[in-house]
Design a protein around this motif. Structure first.
Motif, PDB file in Angstrom:
ATOM      1  N   THR A 191       0.817  -1.220   0.000  1.00  0.00           N
ATOM      2  CA  THR A 191       0.000   0.000   0.000  1.00  0.00           C
ATOM      3  C   THR A 191       0.848   1.267   0.000  1.00  0.00           C
ATOM      4  O   THR A 191       0.293   2.369   0.075  1.00  0.00           O
ATOM      5  N   GLU A 232      -0.123   4.200  -2.227  1.00  0.00           N
ATOM      6  CA  GLU A 232      -1.407   4.860  -2.041  1.00  0.00           C
ATOM      7  C   GLU A 232      -1.222   6.216  -1.356  1.00  0.00           C
ATOM      8  O   GLU A 232      -0.134   6.555  -0.888  1.00  0.00           O
ATOM      9  N   ASP A 233      -2.276   6.986  -1.296  1.00  0.00           N
ATOM     10  CA  ASP A 233      -2.251   8.302  -0.666  1.00  0.00           C
ATOM     11  C   ASP A 233      -2.367   8.135   0.848  1.00  0.00           C
ATOM     12  O   ASP A 233      -3.430   7.777   1.360  1.00  0.00           O
ATOM     13  N   TRP A 234      -1.260   8.409   1.580  1.00  0.00           N
ATOM     14  CA  TRP A 234      -1.250   8.271   3.025  1.00  0.00           C
ATOM     15  C   TRP A 234      -1.339   9.623   3.735  1.00  0.00           C
ATOM     16  O   TRP A 234      -1.005   9.737   4.919  1.00  0.00           O
ATOM     17  N   CYS A 290      -8.680   4.214  -0.985  1.00  0.00           N
ATOM     18  CA  CYS A 290      -7.884   4.274  -2.207  1.00  0.00           C
ATOM     19  C   CYS A 290      -8.542   5.180  -3.247  1.00  0.00           C
ATOM     20  O   CYS A 290      -9.757   5.373  -3.260  1.00  0.00           O
ATOM     21  N   ARG A 291      -7.716   5.718  -4.134  1.00  0.00           N
ATOM     22  CA  ARG A 291      -8.217   6.597  -5.187  1.00  0.00           C
ATOM     23  C   ARG A 291      -9.034   5.828  -6.229  1.00  0.00           C
ATOM     24  O   ARG A 291      -9.949   6.363  -6.837  1.00  0.00           O
ATOM     25  N   ASP A 292      -8.681   4.577  -6.430  1.00  0.00           N
ATOM     26  CA  ASP A 292      -9.251   3.805  -7.526  1.00  0.00           C
ATOM     27  C   ASP A 292     -10.751   3.600  -7.349  1.00  0.00           C
ATOM     28  O   ASP A 292     -11.218   3.208  -6.269  1.00  0.00           O
ATOM     29  N   LEU A 299      -4.374  -3.240  -5.899  1.00  0.00           N
ATOM     30  CA  LEU A 299      -3.090  -3.020  -5.245  1.00  0.00           C
ATOM     31  C   LEU A 299      -2.144  -4.178  -5.557  1.00  0.00           C
ATOM     32  O   LEU A 299      -2.580  -5.320  -5.679  1.00  0.00           O
TER      33      LEU A 299
END
Length: 292
Positions: A229, A232-234, A271-273, A288
């Motif tokens: 992960t 991903e945007d954290w 998640c953005r997806d 992911l």
């Protein structure tokens, strides 16, 4: 410790740390400098263990599928090798390590939770003593968050459903609002009793994030999801809008899904997806990358 990690030991009164990875191991005295590090190949008889540790002057290797424990005095040569069948009470530990001359293992008690048990001989049912483990300590074990907050979860969450109840196609054009990022406040409770040295290059929040990322990457037996992960945007979770335009066929629905990960009962990484399906069934794919 699991089959990939570190253990401590002494040589000539000096404390050393052994970091095992694959078929080799690294020996250091200080993890903050790596000064004087040495790398050695594991002897074939010392490879493939599920857990490694040291008790007294001897290394031990746990092979859980074979229900065996192997003792050696040297990981390079397998010197002094002795192999024993593990007693059934010693087979299902989550973690194994040494305390003085004792083999210590952590197991879950159905009533009292995680405890560690001390055995003078892992081939016999001769328990010396056992102790509870403070949650602040458990959180730092691989998979420890599973024991304190619950297993990790992942999956698609339906964030919006579009309907066309008419007999003609329609064009739907609007913005979809979704949460993106890391809900770090839901994990901040594990930091309550921490004291972070001023010399540390990262703060408590960053350390919590790394522990959470590790939890998601672990195998299911440690409450993980075996996915990476890091990309991903954290950043702190926030609401974001995305413009979407789709054509809806007559008497049809469209479902919009977002992938989310959580620990325990609450989602913590959004998640953005997003994906679309025509039926009320989540997408099959995992967006992911898997852990190699």
């Amino acid at each position: 410790m699991p089959g990939r990690g570190s253990l401590c030991g002494q040589q000539a009164g000096i404390q050393y740390i052994y970091i095992i990875k694959g078929s080799s191991y690294r020996v250091v005295k200080d993890l903050s400098t790596d000064k004087g590090a040495q790398v050695f190949e594991l002897h074939p008889r010392c490879c493939g263990g599920d857990h490694y540790g040291r008790a007294g002057w001897t290394f031990f290797i746990i092979f859980q599928n074979q229900r065996e424990i192997r003792w050696v005095t040297n990981l390079r040569t397998a010197g002094g090798e002795k192999t024993f069948v593990l007693h059934p009470e010693c087979c299902n530990g989550l973690y194994y390590f040494g305390i003085d001359q004792y083999l210590a293992l952590i197991k879950m008690d159905e009533k009292w939770g995680a405890h560690f048990y001390l055995y003078p001989d892992a081939s016999k049912d001769k328990l010396d003593s056992y102790f509870s483990i403070h949650p602040d300590v458990l959180n730092f074990f691989p998979g420890g968050l599973t024991l304190t907050k619950g297993v990790s979860t992942s999956g698609w969450e339906c964030i919006k459903t579009l309907h066309n109840n008419s007999d003609s196609p329609i064009t739907w054009s609007d913005k979809v609002t979704r949460k993106v990022g890391y809900a770090k406040q839901k994990m901040s409770t594990i930091e309550n009793n921490w004291s972070i040295s001023a010399e540390m290059s990262i703060g408590a929040g960053e350390l919590t994030k790394l522990i959470t990322q590790l939890q998601f990457s672990l195998k299911a037996e440690y409450g993980g999801r075996s996915i990476r992960t890091e990309q991903e945007d954290w950043n702190e979770a926030r609401e974001e809008e995305e413009s979407i335009q789709v054509i809806l066929e007559p008497q049809k629905n469209l479902y919009i899904w977002q992938y989310q990960l959580g620990i325990g009962q609450e989602p913590i990484l959004f998640c953005r997806d997003i994906q679309f399906t025509k039926e009320n069934n989540p997408p099959d794919r995992i967006p992911l990358p898997p852990v190699p």
